[in-house]
Design a protein around this motif. Structure first.
Motif, mmCIF file in Angstrom:
data_model
loop_
_atom_site.group_PDB
_atom_site.id
_atom_site.type_symbol
_atom_site.label_atom_id
_atom_site.label_comp_id
_atom_site.label_asym_id
_atom_site.label_seq_id
_atom_site.Cartn_x
_atom_site.Cartn_y
_atom_site.Cartn_z
ATOM 1 N N LEU A 188 77.064 26.301 6.024
ATOM 2 C CA LEU A 188 75.793 25.909 6.642
ATOM 3 C C LEU A 188 75.571 24.406 6.515
ATOM 4 N N ALA A 189 75.941 23.831 5.378
ATOM 5 C CA ALA A 189 75.775 22.391 5.198
ATOM 6 C C ALA A 189 76.636 21.616 6.187
ATOM 7 N N ARG A 190 77.869 22.060 6.391
ATOM 8 C CA ARG A 190 78.727 21.377 7.373
ATOM 9 C C ARG A 190 78.168 21.523 8.779
ATOM 10 N N ALA A 191 77.658 22.710 9.097
ATOM 11 C CA ALA A 191 77.105 22.923 10.437
ATOM 12 C C ALA A 191 75.895 22.041 10.693
ATOM 13 N N ALA A 192 75.112 21.757 9.636
ATOM 14 C CA ALA A 192 73.917 20.928 9.783
ATOM 15 C C ALA A 192 74.191 19.456 9.509
ATOM 16 N N GLY A 193 75.421 19.090 9.159
ATOM 17 C CA GLY A 193 75.743 17.706 8.896
ATOM 18 C C GLY A 193 75.138 17.164 7.623
ATOM 19 N N VAL A 194 75.022 18.025 6.615
ATOM 20 C CA VAL A 194 74.382 17.661 5.351
ATOM 21 C C VAL A 194 75.447 17.654 4.258
ATOM 22 N N PRO A 195 75.408 16.703 3.327
ATOM 23 C CA PRO A 195 76.349 16.747 2.200
ATOM 24 C C PRO A 195 76.191 18.033 1.404
ATOM 25 N N ALA A 226 67.407 23.796 14.757
ATOM 26 C CA ALA A 226 67.060 25.212 14.648
ATOM 27 C C ALA A 226 66.842 25.618 13.194
ATOM 28 N N LEU A 227 67.731 25.182 12.283
ATOM 29 C CA LEU A 227 67.594 25.544 10.876
ATOM 30 C C LEU A 227 66.374 24.883 10.244
ATOM 31 N N HIS A 228 66.069 23.643 10.679
ATOM 32 C CA HIS A 228 64.886 22.981 10.130
ATOM 33 C C HIS A 228 63.616 23.685 10.587
ATOM 34 N N GLY A 229 63.620 24.169 11.817
ATOM 35 C CA GLY A 229 62.478 24.946 12.273
ATOM 36 C C GLY A 229 62.285 26.200 11.443
ATOM 37 N N ALA A 230 63.395 26.878 11.104
ATOM 38 C CA ALA A 230 63.301 28.063 10.247
ATOM 39 C C ALA A 230 62.766 27.701 8.870
ATOM 40 N N THR A 242 61.285 29.380 -3.544
ATOM 41 C CA THR A 242 62.728 29.378 -3.310
ATOM 42 C C THR A 242 63.075 29.735 -1.867
ATOM 43 N N TRP A 243 62.163 30.376 -1.127
ATOM 44 C CA TRP A 243 62.461 30.747 0.261
ATOM 45 C C TRP A 243 62.731 29.513 1.116
ATOM 46 N N PRO A 244 61.745 28.624 1.271
ATOM 47 C CA PRO A 244 62.017 27.453 2.113
ATOM 48 C C PRO A 244 62.960 26.457 1.461
ATOM 49 N N LEU A 245 63.019 26.459 0.120
ATOM 50 C CA LEU A 245 63.825 25.464 -0.578
ATOM 51 C C LEU A 245 65.276 25.505 -0.128
ATOM 52 N N ALA A 246 65.826 26.702 0.038
ATOM 53 C CA ALA A 246 67.234 26.820 0.406
ATOM 54 C C ALA A 246 67.508 26.200 1.769
ATOM 55 N N LEU A 247 66.627 26.416 2.742
ATOM 56 C CA LEU A 247 66.856 25.879 4.086
ATOM 57 C C LEU A 247 66.481 24.404 4.174
ATOM 58 N N LEU A 248 65.462 23.976 3.447
ATOM 59 C CA LEU A 248 65.133 22.557 3.439
ATOM 60 C C LEU A 248 66.262 21.742 2.807
ATOM 61 N N ALA A 249 66.939 22.313 1.826
ATOM 62 C CA ALA A 249 68.086 21.635 1.223
ATOM 63 C C ALA A 249 69.189 21.392 2.241
ATOM 64 N N LEU A 250 69.216 22.200 3.302
ATOM 65 C CA LEU A 250 70.239 22.077 4.335
ATOM 66 C C LEU A 250 69.831 21.169 5.478
ATOM 67 N N THR A 251 68.560 20.830 5.589
ATOM 68 C CA THR A 251 68.112 20.158 6.815
ATOM 69 C C THR A 251 67.241 18.929 6.611
ATOM 70 N N ALA A 252 66.457 18.872 5.541
ATOM 71 C CA ALA A 252 65.471 17.799 5.400
ATOM 72 C C ALA A 252 66.146 16.503 4.982
ATOM 73 N N ALA A 253 65.683 15.381 5.559
ATOM 74 C CA ALA A 253 66.207 14.069 5.165
ATOM 75 C C ALA A 253 65.571 13.619 3.865
ATOM 76 N N GLY A 254 64.239 13.646 3.777
ATOM 77 C CA GLY A 254 63.544 13.329 2.543
ATOM 78 C C GLY A 254 63.454 14.552 1.658
ATOM 79 N N THR A 255 63.390 14.354 0.363
ATOM 80 C CA THR A 255 63.371 15.488 -0.562
ATOM 81 C C THR A 255 62.096 15.587 -1.391
ATOM 82 N N THR A 256 61.431 14.465 -1.644
ATOM 83 C CA THR A 256 60.311 14.466 -2.582
ATOM 84 C C THR A 256 59.214 15.427 -2.159
#
Length: 491
Positions: free
Chosen positions: A201-208, A403-407, A427-441
């Motif tokens: 999923l990280a590769r598909a979203a272009g996230v490290p 699409a993943l960020h919308g989810a 923990t629900w949104p945390l997993a998907l935000l870790a894959l899509t969000a640019a900012g983390t704070t």
């Protein structure tokens, strides 16, 4: 919060740096201290119920329990926070998260007594009683004294798949301790499924991957509540991420989308909140141009698999859709950690000042659920428009990320606008935000704060800070709304 198409930063500290080494071993010490706190005063089956922070402090070993718990939580939170921009490597993130989980695997249940509710609900079903018809107190479950009093008369709010898993744990466990151990094994299996799916999923979203794995798996909420607490949210997340991985790996392929829909449906039959991800998964499932025809063509396979999972599991379990009615009892607990409930409290306090009793909590909760429906529609429409704008983009990375960020934002909306909030819900949104969000704070900080809400025996500190907590939550909510409105005006 940044635009969904914006890639996150690519940097992380070297594995041998002082920051990385300090974070790894500080977190390990924190996990060990939490385990010690669990044995001193955790959610053990025979632990006294209805405790308060004062009574815990005055109990034998109370000061040691609370000191270990608070220091351990602070170390774990601080270590996770220090590397929020990304771990040195994916392997380093996995090894460190696993290292922190080891002490918690052998800890007693921490932060909640829900695992005893799971055990009694599984016992109820295994003995031929419908867990959606009555609470566990009326079924003769031999472990009912270990269940938190507020949930003893409440029907099960979980789907048939998890009830079946709980019944399997009861059948193989041979007693309460064995059942709890097997429920923890099931929760860890869900986390391991998430571990397997995150890199793809990280590769598909272009996230490290090193950042996604660290944020999604090393957080204190995961170790305390999903591993030690054995919450079924771990199973839901594993199935959810697996379904999404198949969608982004094989968009437009009917057999793959049907399988992905089945996995998403199984996630829903563990916890119903997973259903809000399905419309965004349908966006990721599209192959080629984003047209209504393509959406119907590819999305229908996904929807068919999801509906099939719901129908088949409900029929095979013999429970039908009684679990849907159980969802209405999830809001029996009233705490200021839910923003709608906090606003209702404040309205009631204001009414009391003028000699009235507005009973605003149910009203505000109902309004919040309507707002949730509207928010989900707006988020989906914005994702659809953004994808239409990317229709001619040759690289699929930006499309999948949208699409993943919308989810992820849909799950954020569910957590914020639901009538009840418990720390592990983050923990629900945390997993998907870790894959899509640019900012983390903006999402790591609330998750870190939520780690301090519960004590080792399951005592929720929100119960003892009702008025100040409600006022603070309402003030925070108003501040966020003002900032959103100002940003919209500038745009």
């Amino acid at each position: 919060m940044t635009a969904p198409g914006t890639p996150p930063p690519q940097s992380g500290p070297p594995a041998g740096s002082l920051l990385a080494r300090s974070a790894r071993y500080a977190g390990l010490v924190g996990a060990v201290l939490l385990t010690v706190a669990g044995y001193l005063g955790g959610a053990l089956p025979d632990a006294p119920l209805g405790a308060t922070p004062v009574s815990i402090w005055r109990a034998p070993g109370g000061p040691a329990t609370l000191t270990c718990w608070l220091v351990g939580t602070a170390l774990l939170v601080g270590a996770w926070w220090s590397l929020r921009a990304g771990a040195p490597s994916t392997r380093w993130a996995y090894v460190t998260a696993g290292l922190w989980a080891l002490p918690l695997l052998v800890a007693p249940p921490l932060g909640s007594r829900d695992v005893y509710s799971y055990a009694c609900q599984g016992w109820t079903y295994a003995h031929g009683i419908d867990p959606y018809a009555v609470g566990v107190a009326a079924t003769g479950c031999p472990w009912v004294d270990a269940v938190a009093p507020i949930w003893r008369d409440t029907p099960a709010p979980y789907g048939p798949v998890f009830v079946l898993l709980a019944a399997l744990a009861v059948g193989l466990g041979g007693g309460l301790n064995g059942t709890v151990a097997l429920l923890r094994v099931i929760a860890v299996a869900g986390l391991l499924l998430a571990v397997l799916c995150l890199p793809g999923l990280a590769r598909a979203a272009g996230v490290p991957t090193r950042r996604a794995a660290w944020l999604a798996l090393a957080g204190p909420l995961v170790g305390v509540h999903l591993v030690a607490g054995a919450h079924n949210d771990a199973v839901m997340l594993g199935l959810l991420l697996c379904g999404l991985l198949i969608v982004v790996r094989r968009p437009g392929r009917p057999s793959a989308l049907l399988l992905a829909g089945v996995l998403l449906g199984l996630a829903v039959t563990v916890k119903a909140s997973a259903v809000v991800v399905a419309p965004f998964a349908a966006l990721a499932a599209l192959h080629g141009r984003y047209t209504v025809r393509a959406l119907v063509r590819d999305g229908s396979w996904l929807a068919g698999g999801l509906l099939a999972a719901l129908l088949v599991t409900s029929a095979l379990s013999g429970l039908g859709f009684g679990w849907v009615g159980g969802l209405t009892h999830s809001g029996d607990s009233e705490q200021w950690t839910s923003p709608p409930t906090a606003v209702g409290f404040v309205v009631d306090y204001a009414g009391a000042l003028v000699g009235r009793d507005p009973q605003a909590v149910p009203v505000v909760r109902a309004v919040a659920l309507l707002l949730l429906v509207g928010a989900l529609v707006v988020l989906w429409w914005r994702a659809w428009r953004a994808l239409r704008a990317l229709d001619h983009t040759p690289q699929p990375v930006a499309r999948f990320r949208v699409a993943l960020h919308g989810a992820a934002l849909a799950l954020v909306a569910v957590v914020v606008l639901s009538p009840v909030f418990h720390p592990w819900y983050a923990t629900w949104p945390l997993a998907l935000l870790a894959l899509t969000a640019a900012g983390t704070t903006w999402f790591v900080l609330p998750a870190a704060a939520a780690a301090f809400l519960a004590l080792p025996d399951g005592t929720n500190l929100a119960r003892f800070t009702k008025a100040p907590g409600a006022l603070a939550m309402t003030a925070l909510l108003l501040t966020v709304l003002v900032r959103i409105l100002r940003r919209s005006q500038r745009r």
